[in-house]
Design a protein around this motif. Sequence first.
Motif, mmCIF file in Angstrom:
data_model
loop_
_atom_site.group_PDB
_atom_site.id
_atom_site.type_symbol
_atom_site.label_atom_id
_atom_site.label_comp_id
_atom_site.label_asym_id
_atom_site.label_seq_id
_atom_site.Cartn_x
_atom_site.Cartn_y
_atom_site.Cartn_z
ATOM 1 N N MET A 78 0.851 -1.197 -0.248
ATOM 2 C CA MET A 78 -0.047 -0.070 -0.055
ATOM 3 C C MET A 78 0.879 1.257 -0.029
ATOM 4 S SD MET A 78 -3.332 0.939 2.496
ATOM 5 C CE MET A 78 -3.762 -0.657 2.451
ATOM 6 N N GLY A 79 2.179 1.121 0.444
ATOM 7 C CA GLY A 79 3.085 2.363 0.480
ATOM 8 C C GLY A 79 3.085 3.032 -1.067
ATOM 9 N N ASN A 80 2.895 2.208 -1.965
ATOM 10 C CA ASN A 80 3.029 2.727 -3.420
ATOM 11 C C ASN A 80 1.931 3.902 -3.753
ATOM 12 O OD1 ASN A 80 0.712 1.335 -4.467
ATOM 13 N ND2 ASN A 80 2.033 -0.286 -4.998
ATOM 14 N N MET A 81 0.917 3.714 -2.824
ATOM 15 C CA MET A 81 -0.078 4.852 -3.182
ATOM 16 C C MET A 81 0.564 6.279 -2.840
ATOM 17 S SD MET A 81 -3.400 3.086 -1.600
ATOM 18 C CE MET A 81 -4.723 4.148 -2.108
ATOM 19 N N ALA A 82 1.423 6.345 -1.886
ATOM 20 C CA ALA A 82 1.850 7.653 -1.546
ATOM 21 C C ALA A 82 2.794 8.154 -2.821
ATOM 22 C CB ALA A 82 2.744 7.474 -0.372
ATOM 23 N N THR A 83 3.378 7.336 -3.395
ATOM 24 C CA THR A 83 4.490 7.660 -4.672
ATOM 25 C C THR A 83 3.212 8.108 -5.757
ATOM 26 O OG1 THR A 83 5.756 5.987 -3.969
ATOM 27 C CG2 THR A 83 6.349 7.100 -6.070
ATOM 28 N N LEU A 84 2.146 7.273 -6.124
ATOM 29 C CA LEU A 84 1.225 7.489 -7.095
ATOM 30 C C LEU A 84 0.841 8.941 -6.922
ATOM 31 C CD1 LEU A 84 1.688 4.651 -7.834
ATOM 32 C CD2 LEU A 84 -0.507 4.600 -8.692
ATOM 33 N N GLY A 85 0.345 9.097 -5.622
ATOM 34 C CA GLY A 85 -0.359 10.441 -5.271
ATOM 35 C C GLY A 85 0.606 11.534 -5.534
ATOM 36 N N ARG A 86 1.842 11.218 -4.996
ATOM 37 C CA ARG A 86 2.951 12.602 -4.851
ATOM 38 C C ARG A 86 2.926 13.101 -6.568
ATOM 39 N NH1 ARG A 86 8.600 13.041 -4.824
ATOM 40 N NH2 ARG A 86 8.909 14.957 -3.805
ATOM 41 N N PHE A 87 3.031 11.897 -7.515
ATOM 42 C CA PHE A 87 3.508 12.421 -8.891
ATOM 43 C C PHE A 87 2.217 12.706 -9.677
ATOM 44 C CE2 PHE A 87 7.368 10.621 -7.327
ATOM 45 C CZ PHE A 87 8.129 11.425 -8.063
ATOM 46 N N ASN A 88 0.990 12.160 -9.264
ATOM 47 C CA ASN A 88 -0.225 12.696 -9.758
ATOM 48 C C ASN A 88 -0.363 12.726 -11.186
ATOM 49 O OD1 ASN A 88 -3.046 13.180 -9.044
ATOM 50 N ND2 ASN A 88 -2.450 15.238 -8.634
ATOM 51 N N LYS A 89 0.035 11.710 -11.995
ATOM 52 C CA LYS A 89 0.011 11.906 -13.504
ATOM 53 C C LYS A 89 -1.511 11.813 -13.865
ATOM 54 C CE LYS A 89 3.043 11.860 -15.508
ATOM 55 N NZ LYS A 89 3.969 12.886 -16.211
ATOM 56 N N ASN A 90 -1.730 12.498 -14.976
ATOM 57 C CA ASN A 90 -3.148 12.490 -15.227
ATOM 58 C C ASN A 90 -3.501 11.438 -16.371
ATOM 59 O OD1 ASN A 90 -2.043 13.515 -17.669
ATOM 60 N ND2 ASN A 90 -2.951 15.512 -17.635
ATOM 61 N N ASN A 91 -2.380 10.909 -16.627
ATOM 62 C CA ASN A 91 -2.759 9.674 -17.777
ATOM 63 C C ASN A 91 -2.730 8.229 -16.871
ATOM 64 O OD1 ASN A 91 -0.156 9.979 -17.241
ATOM 65 N ND2 ASN A 91 0.668 8.930 -19.098
ATOM 66 N N LEU A 92 -2.868 8.226 -15.796
ATOM 67 C CA LEU A 92 -3.156 7.026 -14.919
ATOM 68 C C LEU A 92 -4.203 7.136 -13.990
ATOM 69 C CD1 LEU A 92 -1.420 4.540 -14.015
ATOM 70 C CD2 LEU A 92 -0.269 6.042 -12.178
ATOM 71 N N VAL A 93 -5.077 6.062 -14.306
ATOM 72 C CA VAL A 93 -6.123 5.678 -13.268
ATOM 73 C C VAL A 93 -5.827 4.184 -12.442
ATOM 74 C CG1 VAL A 93 -8.437 4.909 -13.570
ATOM 75 C CG2 VAL A 93 -7.664 6.808 -15.182
ATOM 76 N N HIS A 94 -6.418 4.163 -11.431
ATOM 77 C CA HIS A 94 -5.959 3.339 -10.272
ATOM 78 C C HIS A 94 -7.454 2.720 -9.941
ATOM 79 C CE1 HIS A 94 -3.594 1.578 -6.517
ATOM 80 N NE2 HIS A 94 -4.250 0.856 -7.221
ATOM 81 N N LEU A 95 -7.656 1.627 -10.601
ATOM 82 C CA LEU A 95 -8.935 0.956 -10.402
ATOM 83 C C LEU A 95 -9.048 -0.494 -9.429
ATOM 84 C CD1 LEU A 95 -12.063 0.552 -10.963
ATOM 85 C CD2 LEU A 95 -11.297 -0.683 -13.046
ATOM 86 N N LEU A 96 -9.462 0.039 -8.316
ATOM 87 C CA LEU A 96 -9.476 -1.237 -7.418
ATOM 88 C C LEU A 96 -10.835 -1.982 -7.357
ATOM 89 C CD1 LEU A 96 -8.481 -2.747 -4.837
ATOM 90 C CD2 LEU A 96 -9.113 -1.098 -3.419
ATOM 91 N N LEU A 97 -10.732 -3.322 -7.783
ATOM 92 C CA LEU A 97 -11.727 -4.051 -7.866
ATOM 93 C C LEU A 97 -11.884 -4.852 -6.421
ATOM 94 C CD1 LEU A 97 -12.067 -5.429 -11.354
ATOM 95 C CD2 LEU A 97 -13.217 -3.652 -10.187
ATOM 96 N N ASP A 98 -12.622 -4.745 -5.434
ATOM 97 C CA ASP A 98 -12.479 -4.998 -4.112
ATOM 98 C C ASP A 98 -13.653 -6.069 -3.731
ATOM 99 O OD1 ASP A 98 -12.258 -5.731 -1.398
ATOM 100 O OD2 ASP A 98 -12.846 -3.400 -0.888
ATOM 101 N N ASN A 99 -13.446 -7.426 -3.692
ATOM 102 C CA ASN A 99 -14.287 -8.526 -3.376
ATOM 103 C C ASN A 99 -14.056 -8.914 -1.906
ATOM 104 O OD1 ASN A 99 -12.040 -9.982 -3.687
ATOM 105 N ND2 ASN A 99 -12.856 -11.267 -5.602
ATOM 106 N N GLU A 100 -13.133 -8.466 -1.184
ATOM 107 C CA GLU A 100 -12.748 -8.743 0.054
ATOM 108 C C GLU A 100 -12.566 -10.160 0.292
ATOM 109 O OE1 GLU A 100 -16.245 -7.633 2.613
ATOM 110 O OE2 GLU A 100 -16.336 -5.550 1.829
ATOM 111 N N VAL A 101 -11.877 -10.917 -0.490
ATOM 112 C CA VAL A 101 -11.517 -12.044 -0.487
ATOM 113 C C VAL A 101 -10.364 -12.147 -1.347
ATOM 114 C CG1 VAL A 101 -13.770 -13.176 0.180
ATOM 115 C CG2 VAL A 101 -12.901 -13.354 -2.227
ATOM 116 N N HIS A 102 -9.392 -13.452 -1.081
ATOM 117 C CA HIS A 102 -8.503 -13.949 -1.964
ATOM 118 C C HIS A 102 -9.019 -14.887 -3.006
ATOM 119 C CE1 HIS A 102 -5.061 -11.629 0.028
ATOM 120 N NE2 HIS A 102 -5.742 -12.314 1.367
ATOM 121 N N ASP A 103 -9.578 -14.526 -3.924
ATOM 122 C CA ASP A 103 -10.311 -15.440 -4.848
ATOM 123 C C ASP A 103 -9.170 -16.546 -5.424
ATOM 124 O OD1 ASP A 103 -13.039 -15.534 -5.358
ATOM 125 O OD2 ASP A 103 -12.856 -13.994 -6.775
ATOM 126 N N SER A 104 -8.094 -16.236 -5.666
ATOM 127 C CA SER A 104 -7.159 -16.929 -6.295
ATOM 128 C C SER A 104 -6.872 -18.365 -5.504
ATOM 129 C CB SER A 104 -5.965 -16.397 -6.846
ATOM 130 O OG SER A 104 -6.301 -15.443 -7.847
#
Length: 375
Positions: free
Chosen positions: A269-295
């Motif tokens: 989760m620490g990488n979110m700090a880096t993404l937020g810091r550089f804040n590129k407008n050509n990057l979308v972070h889509l989290l598909l959250d099902n609350e389980v480890h499906d695999s």
Amino acid sequence: MINAQDFLTECSKQGFNLFTGTPCSYLKPLINATISLPEFNFVDSTNEGDAVAIACGAWLGGGAAVAMFQNSGLGNAVNPITSLSRAFNIPFLGITTLRGEPGGKADEPQHQIMGAITAKFLEVMEVKWEWFPQTLEQIAPALKRAKESFDKRQAYFFIMRDGDVDKFSLTKQEKLTVAAKADVTHKFTKELITRTQALELVKEYSNGAALLASTGKAGRELHDLGDNDQNFYMVGSMGCAPSLGLGIALTSSKKTIVIDGDGALMMRMGNMATLGRFNKNNLVHLLLDNEVHDSTGGQASGSENVAFAQIASACGYSECYEISRADDLISLLKTDFKGTAFIHMKIQAGSPEKLGRPKTTPIEVAERFKNFLKS
């Protein structure tokens, strides 16, 4: 002992145009120079493994990156070195220091074991390495060898010892401060769609964006919906998808959608700090959250209590959303964001019973994806 600027100038001549990593006292002159000198670009990472992923993303986007960190953090980088760089044949230049060098100066006790095995560690991973250049005359030949390995799509490492680089004072460092934290748009409902349905919408409304799917079911389902050049399926390096996406966004103008999972995101989760810091407008972070480890059988991931969008806002993401409905996802996929957007989408657990695996090799996936980003 060499001068930091001499080394970095030769790096530029060899095409290495992006520097990333985490601090070490031995690396201080190099990092200070990449920050202070306007002709160089340093992307500070929160984790050594994420620095490797950023460097790999830079290659996919058309760049050539250097990832540097202390050898005590080499263990954090093992997973992306072996299951991202090695698996996909994505090259980068690595620099790791040698704290706890056997026979060297006295060092802190935590460096003793890693100091003794740093070179062996790289060799076990089948990564080529040599000692960091110690004279001006050694710089160009050493970097030429590194570039030859890079051009063969193989990572290459320098091991840096104490005193290899002369002092370089930090003269400036721009703080990428966010003017105001983004308000989170709350649209969670009890109406949940499946991951397959969400991915179908992403493919339909991505408008030519590069699609980077995290390891596990996300990549496999994306593949089964139609294998094509815009898809990158991470088959390992769990949690590194956002950092890989940032490396792409820093070196390519193409819009990239990172399709993440709750278990993967919480792993790094620490990488979110880096993404937020550089804040590129050509990057979308889509989290598909099902609350389980499906695999791995549907065990709870622990994400049910995590306010991911609020964390994204706190980290500096430009726009942050909580959604669960298909029409809300469609609307956001059509949106041009001012900076990096975070979309936390709650979905149903489970996946198709007969789910295939990509038949295209990781090396082929990387090659065609890189070409797609050029188009």
